[in-house]
Design an enzyme around this catalytic site. Structure first.
Site, PDB file in Angstrom:
ATOM      1  N   CYS A   5       0.969  -1.202   0.062  1.00  0.00           N
ATOM      2  CA  CYS A   5      -0.107   0.006   0.282  1.00  0.00           C
ATOM      3  C   CYS A   5       0.862   1.141  -0.008  1.00  0.00           C
ATOM      4  O   CYS A   5       1.774   1.316   0.826  1.00  0.00           O
ATOM      5  CB  CYS A   5      -1.013   0.141   1.269  1.00  0.00           C
ATOM      6  SG  CYS A   5      -1.814   1.419   1.088  1.00  0.00           S
ATOM      7  N   LYS A  44       0.644  -9.620  -2.172  1.00  0.00           N
ATOM      8  CA  LYS A  44       0.400  -8.702  -2.918  1.00  0.00           C
ATOM      9  C   LYS A  44       1.431  -7.709  -3.076  1.00  0.00           C
ATOM     10  O   LYS A  44       1.794  -6.955  -2.147  1.00  0.00           O
ATOM     11  CB  LYS A  44      -0.966  -7.793  -2.500  1.00  0.00           C
ATOM     12  CG  LYS A  44      -1.544  -7.064  -3.234  1.00  0.00           C
ATOM     13  CD  LYS A  44      -2.880  -6.451  -3.318  1.00  0.00           C
ATOM     14  CE  LYS A  44      -3.259  -5.461  -4.386  1.00  0.00           C
ATOM     15  NZ  LYS A  44      -4.564  -5.140  -3.995  1.00  0.00           N
ATOM     16  N   GLY A  78      -7.333   1.712 -12.070  1.00  0.00           N
ATOM     17  CA  GLY A  78      -7.970   1.949 -13.148  1.00  0.00           C
ATOM     18  C   GLY A  78      -7.691   2.035 -14.444  1.00  0.00           C
ATOM     19  O   GLY A  78      -6.333   1.670 -14.526  1.00  0.00           O
TER      20      GLY A  78
END
Ligand SMILES: Cc1cc2nc3c(=O)[nH]c(=O)nc-3n(C[C@H](O)[C@H](O)[C@H](O)COP(=O)(O)O)c2cc1C
Length: 298
Positions: A125, A160, A213
């Site tokens: 993150c 991740k 996105g």
């Protein structure tokens, strides 16, 4: 389009990305009922944390910039969520983070007792000073976190990763060597920044944020392509997928599963069913199967 992933049989390749729809069982169940095969929870941390002040999420048209900042009630303050999730009948991946190797292990130990089908270790993150990405940009720290988590749980582990690593393939290999059962790539790209030219001020209260996105898809494709060459474990390809064609491209880069985050906002909660239908149509038109096109770009 059923597919075997780690110990779980999934109805198709779509995965809800972490942090998009929280940890409430009813919402996660709705996502599953709308075609999603594997549902990832919002990242869970060691202590209660508010995250950053608003504005935290801005739609840029070609994608999103966010600095939510890993808000979490902390793993011990989620009794209702865990209780509700006990009776779920859909595959669940629990995402965790910490501020130190010991914290990752502590959260993982507790979370694995809640019996998720897998645990995603978020070492990526970009929106928190000391959590997440700090561990994912160096092979040594990524290895330390995954090894420590592996020692405390038998639940299959997904690491991740962040595209900010200089060599993401090297990080993926370190995670595989440390016992990761799969890789998820990528978390948001950045940090980036947006300035409102009328006020002359950064738009996000935290000033900087991660990009997601359509605009990040080429970065995600490149990362999955590099990782596929470096590891034997399966990859959840994530970043910029909003159509079946995007998902096909991700599988050709080497992904086994295809994650969807920001496109839930643009196409709605039934994006998972739509993407699967579009993938099936593409495969039928090309007389292909998922297995026959995986890694085709190599
Ligand atoms: C508002 C928001 C919150 C997010 N929170 C998390 C999180 O808690 N944990 C995590 O691993 N990723 C988090 N992410 C990253 C997504 O899971 C995903 O990796 C990223 O958005 C790229 O996928 P996309 O382009 O399909 O959105 C978040 C993304 C957004 C937009």
């Amino acid at each position: 389009m059923s597919i075997q992933f780690l110990d779980t049989t999934l109805k198709n390749t779509t995965v809800l990305a972490s942090g998009i729809l929280g940890n409430n069982k009813d919402i996660l169940e709705r996502v599953y009922n709308n075609g999603c095969a594997l549902v990832t929870m919002k990242s869970i941390g060691p202590e209660p944390r508010d995250g950053h002040n608003n504005p935290t999420v801005i739609d840029l048209g070609h994608g999103i910039i966010n600095a939510v900042g890993l808000p979490t009630p902390g793993y011990t303050n989620m009794e209702k969520e865990w209780k509700d999730l006990e009776t779920r009948d859909f595959p669940l991946s629990a995402s965790i983070y910490g501020g130190s190797v010991e914290e990752y292990a502590r959260v993982a130990e507790f979370v694995s007792k809640q019996k998720p089908d897998m645990i995603e270790v978020n070492i990526s993150c970009p929106n928190s000073e000391k959590h997440g990405m700090t561990f994912g940009v160096h092979a040594k720290s990524a290895h330390e976190v995954v090894s420590a988590v592996k020692k405390v749980t038998n639940v299959p582990l997904i690491a991740k990763l962040t595209p900010q690593a200089l060599n993401i393939a090297e990080i993926a290999k370190a995670c595989e060597d440390a016992g990761a059962d799969a890789i998820c790539a990528i978390n948001t790209v950045g940090p980036g920044m947006v300035i409102d030219i009328e006020s002359g001020m950064p738009v996000l209260d935290f000033k900087k944020g991660g990009l997601s996105g359509p605009m990040i898809k080429p970065v995600a494709i490149r990362c999955v392509y590099d990782i596929y060459k470096a590891v034997k474990i399966p990859i959840i390809g994530l970043g910029g997928i909003s159509t079946g064609e995007d998902a096909i491209e991700m599988i050709m880069a080497g992904a086994t599963l295809t994650g969807i985050g920001s496109a839930v906002k643009t196409r709605g909660i039934n994006v998972f069913g739509l993407v699967t239908k579009e993938m099936t149509r593409w495969l039928d038109r090309h007389n292909s199967t998922i297995d026959s096109i995986r890694g085709a770009a190599h």
